[in-house]
Write a protein that holds these residues in place. Structure first.
Motif, PDB file in Angstrom:
ATOM      1  N   THR A  15       0.815  -1.212   0.000  1.00  6.69           N
ATOM      2  CA  THR A  15       0.000   0.000   0.000  1.00  6.69           C
ATOM      3  C   THR A  15       0.848   1.260   0.000  1.00  6.69           C
ATOM      4  O   THR A  15       0.413   2.285  -0.502  1.00  6.69           O
ATOM      5  CB  THR A  15      -0.920   0.016   1.234  1.00  6.69           C
ATOM      6  OG1 THR A  15      -0.130  -0.131   2.410  1.00  6.69           O
ATOM      7  CG2 THR A  15      -1.942  -1.080   1.157  1.00  6.69           C
ATOM      8  N   SER A  16       2.052   1.217   0.522  1.00  2.08           N
ATOM      9  CA  SER A  16       2.855   2.428   0.618  1.00  2.08           C
ATOM     10  C   SER A  16       3.775   2.631  -0.567  1.00  2.08           C
ATOM     11  O   SER A  16       4.241   3.744  -0.805  1.00  2.08           O
ATOM     12  CB  SER A  16       3.697   2.398   1.901  1.00  2.08           C
ATOM     13  OG  SER A  16       4.632   1.345   1.851  1.00  2.08           O
ATOM     14  N   VAL A  17       4.077   1.569  -1.321  1.00  2.00           N
ATOM     15  CA  VAL A  17       5.066   1.674  -2.381  1.00  2.00           C
ATOM     16  C   VAL A  17       4.485   1.429  -3.767  1.00  2.00           C
ATOM     17  O   VAL A  17       5.005   1.910  -4.757  1.00  2.00           O
ATOM     18  CB  VAL A  17       6.232   0.686  -2.115  1.00  2.00           C
ATOM     19  CG1 VAL A  17       7.271   0.749  -3.223  1.00  2.00           C
ATOM     20  CG2 VAL A  17       6.893   0.986  -0.779  1.00  2.00           C
ATOM     21  N   SER A  99      13.050  11.405   5.614  1.00  3.48           N
ATOM     22  CA  SER A  99      11.815  10.624   5.550  1.00  3.48           C
ATOM     23  C   SER A  99      10.921  10.968   6.729  1.00  3.48           C
ATOM     24  O   SER A  99      11.386  11.062   7.870  1.00  3.48           O
ATOM     25  CB  SER A  99      12.135   9.124   5.576  1.00  3.48           C
ATOM     26  OG  SER A  99      10.957   8.355   5.558  1.00  3.48           O
ATOM     27  N   THR A 100       9.642  11.196   6.453  1.00  2.00           N
ATOM     28  CA  THR A 100       8.641  11.347   7.504  1.00  2.00           C
ATOM     29  C   THR A 100       7.463  10.425   7.184  1.00  2.00           C
ATOM     30  O   THR A 100       7.086  10.274   6.021  1.00  2.00           O
ATOM     31  CB  THR A 100       8.124  12.801   7.600  1.00  2.00           C
ATOM     32  OG1 THR A 100       7.533  13.184   6.351  1.00  2.00           O
ATOM     33  CG2 THR A 100       9.256  13.748   7.946  1.00  2.00           C
ATOM     34  N   ASP A 101       6.898   9.826   8.217  1.00  2.56           N
ATOM     35  CA  ASP A 101       5.814   8.875   8.032  1.00  2.56           C
ATOM     36  C   ASP A 101       4.645   9.219   8.938  1.00  2.56           C
ATOM     37  O   ASP A 101       4.824   9.409  10.145  1.00  2.56           O
ATOM     38  CB  ASP A 101       6.296   7.457   8.340  1.00  2.56           C
ATOM     39  CG  ASP A 101       7.316   6.967   7.340  1.00  2.56           C
ATOM     40  OD1 ASP A 101       6.915   6.392   6.322  1.00  2.56           O
ATOM     41  OD2 ASP A 101       8.522   7.181   7.581  1.00  2.56           O
ATOM     42  N   ASP A 102       3.446   9.279   8.347  1.00  2.00           N
ATOM     43  CA  ASP A 102       2.206   9.402   9.087  1.00  2.00           C
ATOM     44  C   ASP A 102       1.359   8.163   8.831  1.00  2.00           C
ATOM     45  O   ASP A 102       1.763   7.253   8.115  1.00  2.00           O
ATOM     46  CB  ASP A 102       1.453  10.667   8.665  1.00  2.00           C
ATOM     47  CG  ASP A 102       2.214  11.929   9.044  1.00  2.00           C
ATOM     48  OD1 ASP A 102       2.777  11.968  10.157  1.00  2.00           O
ATOM     49  OD2 ASP A 102       2.265  12.870   8.222  1.00  2.00           O
ATOM     50  N   HIS A 106       3.326   9.571   3.594  1.00  2.00           N
ATOM     51  CA  HIS A 106       4.732   9.750   3.923  1.00  2.00           C
ATOM     52  C   HIS A 106       5.375  10.683   2.903  1.00  2.00           C
ATOM     53  O   HIS A 106       4.825  10.955   1.837  1.00  2.00           O
ATOM     54  CB  HIS A 106       5.482   8.415   4.025  1.00  2.00           C
ATOM     55  CG  HIS A 106       5.606   7.663   2.739  1.00  2.00           C
ATOM     56  ND1 HIS A 106       5.247   6.337   2.608  1.00  2.00           N
ATOM     57  CD2 HIS A 106       6.069   8.022   1.508  1.00  2.00           C
ATOM     58  CE1 HIS A 106       5.489   5.935   1.368  1.00  2.00           C
ATOM     59  NE2 HIS A 106       5.992   6.940   0.689  1.00  2.00           N
ATOM     60  N   PHE A 107       6.564  11.167   3.271  1.00  2.00           N
ATOM     61  CA  PHE A 107       7.325  12.069   2.405  1.00  2.00           C
ATOM     62  C   PHE A 107       8.776  11.619   2.418  1.00  2.00           C
ATOM     63  O   PHE A 107       9.328  11.301   3.480  1.00  2.00           O
ATOM     64  CB  PHE A 107       7.202  13.512   2.893  1.00  2.00           C
ATOM     65  CG  PHE A 107       7.984  14.497   2.060  1.00  2.00           C
ATOM     66  CD1 PHE A 107       7.574  14.822   0.781  1.00  2.00           C
ATOM     67  CD2 PHE A 107       9.133  15.095   2.566  1.00  2.00           C
ATOM     68  CE1 PHE A 107       8.296  15.731   0.009  1.00  2.00           C
ATOM     69  CE2 PHE A 107       9.855  16.004   1.810  1.00  2.00           C
ATOM     70  CZ  PHE A 107       9.437  16.315   0.525  1.00  2.00           C
ATOM     71  N   ILE A 146      -0.004  10.196  -0.442  1.00  2.00           N
ATOM     72  CA  ILE A 146      -1.198  10.559   0.312  1.00  2.00           C
ATOM     73  C   ILE A 146      -2.256   9.507   0.019  1.00  2.00           C
ATOM     74  O   ILE A 146      -2.866   9.509  -1.047  1.00  2.00           O
ATOM     75  CB  ILE A 146      -1.706  11.956  -0.065  1.00  2.00           C
ATOM     76  CG1 ILE A 146      -0.583  12.991   0.017  1.00  2.00           C
ATOM     77  CG2 ILE A 146      -2.878  12.363   0.824  1.00  2.00           C
ATOM     78  CD1 ILE A 146      -0.947  14.327  -0.575  1.00  2.00           C
ATOM     79  N   LYS A 147      -2.430   8.566   0.951  1.00  2.00           N
ATOM     80  CA  LYS A 147      -3.335   7.439   0.771  1.00  2.00           C
ATOM     81  C   LYS A 147      -2.980   6.680  -0.504  1.00  2.00           C
ATOM     82  O   LYS A 147      -1.917   6.072  -0.578  1.00  2.00           O
ATOM     83  CB  LYS A 147      -4.786   7.914   0.793  1.00  2.00           C
ATOM     84  CG  LYS A 147      -5.214   8.482   2.140  1.00  2.00           C
ATOM     85  CD  LYS A 147      -6.686   8.866   2.181  1.00  2.00           C
ATOM     86  CE  LYS A 147      -7.072   9.387   3.557  1.00  2.00           C
ATOM     87  NZ  LYS A 147      -8.498   9.779   3.633  1.00  2.00           N
ATOM     88  N   LYS A 148      -3.814   6.757  -1.544  1.00  2.00           N
ATOM     89  CA  LYS A 148      -3.569   5.978  -2.760  1.00  2.00           C
ATOM     90  C   LYS A 148      -2.935   6.790  -3.886  1.00  2.00           C
ATOM     91  O   LYS A 148      -2.791   6.296  -4.998  1.00  2.00           O
ATOM     92  CB  LYS A 148      -4.879   5.362  -3.258  1.00  2.00           C
ATOM     93  CG  LYS A 148      -5.470   4.339  -2.292  1.00  2.00           C
ATOM     94  CD  LYS A 148      -6.725   3.711  -2.873  1.00  2.00           C
ATOM     95  CE  LYS A 148      -7.298   2.657  -1.925  1.00  2.00           C
ATOM     96  NZ  LYS A 148      -8.505   1.998  -2.496  1.00  2.00           N
TER      97      LYS A 148
END
Length: 272
Positions: A15-17, A99-102, A106-107, A146-148
């Motif tokens: 989902t994140s990559v 890197s920042t993750d929520d 993420h960014f 951002i989500k998808k």
């Protein structure tokens, strides 16, 4: 419990990559640590100044040294001499330095560099160390998820040298350029994850441009892409590249890509 834990990890990766696996640009995210990606990129572009099409084959291997650093080796094969000939290759490295993750986003920021060598003739003003020119490229890329939806953009400096042994870089052409990219990718299917074996379908649009620093000549291309990911490991990309504008000579700006990619995860653990 172990199978459940593995499923959670794979779903997180998926989902994140998945929306960040762009075709012609590299996001700020890396391949997972201790994993090997094997890539086979093929392209068929219409020649502008002669009849027929140019075919390029670029096999690549990418290795994740750790979560922040990955390396890649590529080879360049083309039919420019009417036979399939290996013309050169390149070495690439990318380091993620921020890197920042929520919870649902993420960014990432990363710096990258590439050195290529090529023995083919120099036949256009566009500088392209991925398959045409000997030289180097270095730059920075930023990616936001951002989500998808994934958005990625990069800027880089590219410098061309002689294509040894037979083709010195022409004096009348600019030998360095600024490159810029902007890419969007969205996960279209599945709407909800139930298994890491589910097929992913991503739609993307990428923009890639270049300006020759010495004379200001530029181009801008658009690349719509449809991408399929199977079992979280195998990937197929189909795309069309179209020139939106250009003030420079380019031998074959419009054509199609077909890409095959497979990831071998956690190699060190498998070898123990």
């Amino acid at each position: 419990m172990r199978k459940f834990f593995i499923l959670i990890i794979l779903l997180t990766i998926q989902t994140s990559v998945s929306q960040e696996l762009f075709l012609i640009t590299d996001p700020a995210s890396n391949v997972p640590a201790n994993s090997l990606g094997v890539n086979l990129l093929q392209s068929r572009f219409k020649e502008e100044f002669k009849s027929g099409y140019s075919y390029h084959l670029m096999p690549e291997v990418t290795y994740g040294i750790n979560k922040n650093l990955m390396v890649r080796a590529s080879a360049f094969v083309s039919n420019r001499s009417n036979d399939l000939v290996t013309e050169g290759g390149s070495f690439y490295a990318k380091y993620r330095f921020y890197s920042t993750d929520d919870l649902n986003s993420h960014f990432r920021l990363a710096a990258f560099g590439r050195y290529s060598f090529n023995n083919a003739d120099i036949h256009q003003e566009q500088i392209e160390v991925m398959g045409h020119n000997t030289g180097f490229e270095s730059g920075i890329v930023a990616t936001k998820l951002i989500k998808k939806l994934a958005i990625s953009s990069s800027i880089s400096f590219e410098k061309a040298f002689d294509n040894k042994p037979d083709y010195p870089f022409p004096n009348e052409l600019g030998d360095n350029a600024t490159n810029y990219t902007l890419s969007f990718g969205k996960l279209m299917y599945p709407k909800k994850y139930t298994s890491f074996k589910q097929t992913n379908i991503n739609l993307m649009v990428e923009f890639a441009g270049q300006t020759i620093n010495e004379n200001g000549k530029s181009y801008l291309d658009v690349v719509p892409v449809i991408q399929f990911i199977f079992n979280s490991q195998a990937r197929v990309d189909v795309a069309y590249r179209h020139e939106l504008m250009s003030s420079m000579v380019r031998s074959a700006p419009n054509g199609v890509y077909f890409n095959l990619y497979y990831t071998f995860f956690n190699l060190k653990k498998q070898s123990n």
